[in-house]
Design a protein around this motif. Structure first.
Motif, mmCIF file in Angstrom:
data_model
loop_
_atom_site.group_PDB
_atom_site.id
_atom_site.type_symbol
_atom_site.label_atom_id
_atom_site.label_comp_id
_atom_site.label_asym_id
_atom_site.label_seq_id
_atom_site.Cartn_x
_atom_site.Cartn_y
_atom_site.Cartn_z
ATOM 1 N N GLU A 1 0.836 -1.211 0.000
ATOM 2 C CA GLU A 1 0.000 0.000 0.000
ATOM 3 C C GLU A 1 0.866 1.255 0.000
ATOM 4 O O GLU A 1 0.580 2.220 -0.720
ATOM 5 N N THR B 1 0.999 4.081 -3.001
ATOM 6 C CA THR B 1 0.705 5.492 -2.695
ATOM 7 C C THR B 1 1.844 6.395 -3.146
ATOM 8 O O THR B 1 1.611 7.462 -3.724
ATOM 9 N N ARG C 1 -7.066 5.990 -11.987
ATOM 10 C CA ARG C 1 -7.283 5.185 -10.767
ATOM 11 C C ARG C 1 -6.248 5.469 -9.677
ATOM 12 O O ARG C 1 -6.623 5.683 -8.523
ATOM 13 N N SER D 1 -6.977 7.123 -5.883
ATOM 14 C CA SER D 1 -6.585 6.452 -4.624
ATOM 15 C C SER D 1 -5.980 7.442 -3.619
ATOM 16 O O SER D 1 -5.991 7.196 -2.416
ATOM 17 N N HIS E 1 -8.423 8.974 -0.738
ATOM 18 C CA HIS E 1 -8.960 8.226 0.396
ATOM 19 C C HIS E 1 -8.587 8.904 1.714
ATOM 20 O O HIS E 1 -7.529 9.535 1.822
#
Length: 903
Positions: free
Chosen positions: A686, A690, A719, A723, A726
């Motif tokens: 993750e 990021t 996409r 992200s 969030h």
């Protein structure tokens, strides 16, 4: 000047005649928004269909023509245009139906008759082609299987045609129905590389996305034959077999696309037996002495891809448990292999790394302590079987297994390292006179040095031993490994300047020797890789970083290794670059905690003076000049298991550091950085995803996105950027994501639709309420660009929505930039969607004051936006116009109209 629907239609006609089809489309669309009469709307839809045909948007042409036909079923122009669109969309039977209707309505129209005749001919040709596909398939197989056929070009063409035909569903089904699988099996059995490649690539087409066909092919070919082809010496054939097996696994796991799934599932009820059968043969191949080394690598890579769960949200890990029970010993056979030792399997430089990665993935896939305990017992039993009561060769195999586990599931590695006698054997073998034995022992010691905190035994005995080997060994291959062990133990303090493990200058001497070996091309790549391993540890020291970026030859040698066949160097290269760019995580310590630590006489980490921002920026520039971007791009393209998720994260960190300065971003894109960042932002840890997404956002903000991400690539960027919105992301990541999406939303309707499809709009709107003024502004600017989309415009009039009220109120805020974004949105909405004009007076009693304040603002930009909103509102609704003119607005407008300085 406001125009009526009729005037707009005339304007559209003139633009269409002039060849400006996009502008004509816009005029007809605007006319439609002003027109209520059904017959006039039908004409406008018909005209729009003509524009869409010219712009090659056939789906929209068909939709508009259909609306015109709904209003008037005898509209021959609309019928003809719909038939043209349907023809382009491949729906020939419907196109014929429309043309026949045209001819029946106007029997004397030659254009309609000719079009119908031409379409009839093309349908006949298509039917003829389909009927002769059978004979073509037969002909291709005859050419390929004929031993008398000597024409190589003819055979190559037949093979290529077969592969192309298999890529289309109709062609694949035709080959399958024409006894193609049996004939392809014959091609495989010829043992001729070119024919085998043709057969394997055709089978890929037959299996792709088709579950029942895959199951039937597996029965026909048999898992043993597929496994044998994977293990052949010919590298390309082995790779093609690997690709086929991967496709078969995907098809058996996923089945067909959803619209065919019900029918397919009736044919193939359970594919788990087929999956296990294939995996069983892959595991046997892994430990088969007669298999080729690259075949073994391909089998390991396949197991890495298909056995562990794709996501931990999936609950079923039974496949991993089955592989551990059936094949853990077989995988350890590869991990324990020692080159040039009797009984060891033939391996490549990547085989042991692949085995480590597979073991690590299997261990990570376990869900409870009982499953992990079973894994540990199997590993310990295997090591003991080689170590206890065995000759020296057996002990070497046991130590090599320990190395393999320490590089993979480290907990399992630590457990076997603590078995009685293992560590003592490693230390005694380090002093062996035989190079092969010494290599195995020193490498095991290096991997064990990673766990120095748990094994103080190594720190106590290892340093002196490694120094002894480094100083006195006559072999560079041994000295370089001993050096890496010293580097690992010497870098235990990390970036803490005050924690020096060695005497002053020792670290610099070690680094200099590493660079010297790295640049020495007479040493093989496998040994030079260890020099990069050493630098990965030593570059925690800022003095080492500074010297490294000054050494152009060393940087080029490292980049060259990163592009080489030996992919096990990737992690070390990425670690070195993370250290040089300071892109690891480092938090500023709390001043109060520092004071407490001083008072309690606790150790306080110190930053090296050469790790300050100016030094880091200079290092980044030197790496960019040396060509770091193309090396990183090459690393990302690697399909090797060595490109682990942790490795991807390190590369993402480096990329983010490289695009920190706006002036460097163009160079990063030009060398392929933009393209490399997209896969990094979609796969991996993750944190890694990021960091890559943030790097993409920085590029999108300051570069022209259409140039940075040409063609279809620009849609892949959406996409990752979404992200960043969030809630768990940082404020800076939110802000940069919004800024980047604003740029994309301003480019085209297709991009706006992609942003909507990714469900970004609610998140963007949420940030309009953010306390941080820059984030609030970025969200409002993003909505301003998104408002060009019809779907978004309609949301502003949705029942119970406060979107419009918020925009009007923001247009009266004190923050000038926020006012500019909000009033710009209102100007856009009132121009593109006139019903908004009627709603504005209903959302707040302060609407007139806000519009007057915009017109009286000292900012020309705000005055212009205010004037456009008022103009649109006056033109849209008489009642609204009366309200506006009854106020002081007329006076303000009269003054502004006379201002010569603001045309």
């Amino acid at each position: 000047r406001q125009m009526t629907a009729g005037q707009l239609r005339e304007r559209g006609n003139a633009l269409f005649q002039a060849g400006d089809h996009a502008a004509a489309l816009a005029a007809y669309t605007q006319a439609l928004s002003l027109c209520d009469a059904e017959p006039e709307r039908a004409v406008l839809h018909r005209n729009r269909a003509a524009c869409y045909l010219k712009l090659e948007n056939y789906a929209k042409a068909e939709a508009d023509a259909s609306k015109a036909i709904e209003a008037d079923g005898r509209d021959v122009k609309a019928l003809f245009r719909r038939s043209q669109a349907l023809q382009k969309l491949g729906r020939l039977d419907q196109a014929v139906s429309d043309l026949q209707r045209c001819v029946s309505l106007e029997p004397k129209n030659k254009a309609f008759q000719e079009a119908l005749h031409a379409l009839g001919s093309s349908i006949h040709e298509k039917m003829k082609t389909m009927s002769c596909t059978d004979s073509k398939v037969e002909q291709m197989f005859q050419i390929l299987l004929d031993p008398q056929e000597k024409d190589a070009d003819k055979k190559q063409k037949a093979a290529q045609n077969l592969i192309v035909l298999a890529r289309e569903e109709a062609g694949a089904e035709k080959i399958f129905q024409s006894d193609g699988v049996r004939l392809l099996t014959q091609l495989l059995d010829t043992a001729k590389a070119d024919l085998m490649l043709a057969a394997l690539r055709t089978l890929v087409g037959l299996c792709s996305g088709h579950r029942s066909r895959t199951a039937a092919i597996l029965v026909e070919l048999g898992a043993p034959r597929l496994s044998a082809v994977l293990g052949v010496e010919h590298e390309q054939v082995s790779l093609a077999a690997c690709n086929l097996l991967h496709v078969m696994f995907d098809s058996l796991k996923e089945g067909l696309q959803k619209d065919f799934r019900g029918k397919e599932d009736a044919v193939v009820l359970d594919s788990s037996k087929d999956l296990k059968l294939l995996i069983k043969h892959l595991l046997e191949l892994v430990a088969l002495e007669g298999a080729s080394a690259h075949g073994r690598d391909n089998a390991l890579n396949l197991l890495i891809k298909v056995v562990p769960r794709k996501s931990l949200t999936e609950t079923n890990n039974s496949l991993s448990l089955w592989v551990i029970d059936q094949g853990l010993r077989k995988i350890l056979e590869v991990g324990s292999s020692v080159c040039d030792t009797l009984g060891s399997l033939p391996v490549t430089e990547n085989s042991r790394m692949s085995a480590s990665v597979l073991l690590s993935k299997l261990y990570d896939d376990l869900k409870c302590d009982a499953e992990r305990e079973n894994f540990h017992h199997l590993c310990e039993d295997y090591v003991r079987s080689w170590f206890e009561g065995q000759e020296l060769a057996g002990k070497l195999r046991a130590i090599q297994t320990v190395s393999c586990l320490l590089q993979g599931p480290t907990e399992a590695g630590n457990r076997v390292l603590e078995l009685e006698g293992i560590m003592e054997s490693v230390l005694s073998l380090c002093a062996s006179v035989r190079e092969a034995h010494q290599l195995v022992a020193v490498e095991a010691l290096i991997h064990a040095a990673d766990k120095a905190k748990r094994a103080s035994f190594i720190t106590a005995n290892g340093v002196s031993l490694l120094k002894e080997i480094y100083k006195h060994s006559e072999r560079d291959s041994i000295r370089i490994r001993a050096l890496v062990g010293l580097c690992k133990l010497g870098s235990a303090g990390g970036t803490d300047f005050s924690m020096k493990q060695f005497a002053e200058g020792s670290t610099m001497k070690l680094a200099k020797q590493c660079r010297k070996w790295l640049c020495n091309e007479t040493i093989d790549a496998g040994t030079r890789r260890w020099a990069v391993e050493g630098l990965a540890y030593l570059t925690f020291d800022a003095d080492v970083k500074e010297e490294f970026v000054e050494d152009k030859a060393a940087m080029q040698a490292m980049f060259h290794l990163a592009r080489s066949e030996d992919r096990s160097v990737l992690y070390a290269v990425a670690s070195t670059l993370v250290n040089c760019t300071n892109s690891y995580d480092h938090e500023e310590p709390d001043p109060q905690m520092l004071e407490l630590a001083k008072y309690a006489k606790q150790h306080i980490p110190e930053q090296h003076p050469k790790d300050k921002p100016d030094f880091v920026r200079r290092r980044v520039r030197k790496l960019l000049t040396a060509g770091v971007v193309s090396a990183l791009s090459c690393m990302v393209k690697s399909e090797n298991p060595a490109l682990t998720n942790s490795c991807r994260e390190l590369i993402s960190r480096v990329f983010l550091a490289l695009v920190e300065e706006a002036e460097d971003r163009g160079g990063v894109v030009a060398q392929g950085g933009g393209k490399a960042l997209i896969p990094l932002s979609l796969e991996g840890t993750e944190v890694g995803q990021t960091k890559a997404a943030q790097a993409l956002a920085k590029i999108t903000i300051t570069s022209n996105p259409e140039m940075a991400f040409p063609g279809e690539r620009i849609y892949e960027v959406v996409r990752p950027l979404v992200s960043l919105l969030h809630l768990q992301r940082t404020g800076l990541e939110n802000f940069e994501g919004l800024m980047a999406l604003t740029n994309l939303a301003g480019i085209s309707e297709r991009l706006r639709q992609k942003i909507l499809k990714e469900k970004a709009l609610p998140m963007i709107e949420g940030y309009m309420f953010e306390e941080h003024e820059l984030i609030r502004l970025a969200a409002t600017e993003c909505i301003c660009n998104m408002a060009m989309s019809k779907e978004v415009q309609e949301l502003f009039l949705a029942e119970g929505s406060d979107r419009l009220k918020l925009m009007v109120l923001y247009s009266g805020e004190e923050d000038e930039k926020l006012r500019r974004a909000a009033s710009g949105t209102l100007a856009m909405l009132t121009a593109l969607y006139p019903p908004i004009c009627k709603r504005i007076p209903q959302v707040t009693v302060h609407w007139l004051e806000i519009l007057q304040a915009l017109l009286l603002s000292p900012s020309t930009e705000l005055q212009h936006r205010g004037a456009v909103v008022v103009m649109n509102m006056v033109a849209a609704e008489r009642e609204v116009a009366e309200q506006i003119m009854a106020s002081e607005m007329l006076e303000i407008l009269s003054v502004l109209a006379k201002d010569q300085d603001k045309p």
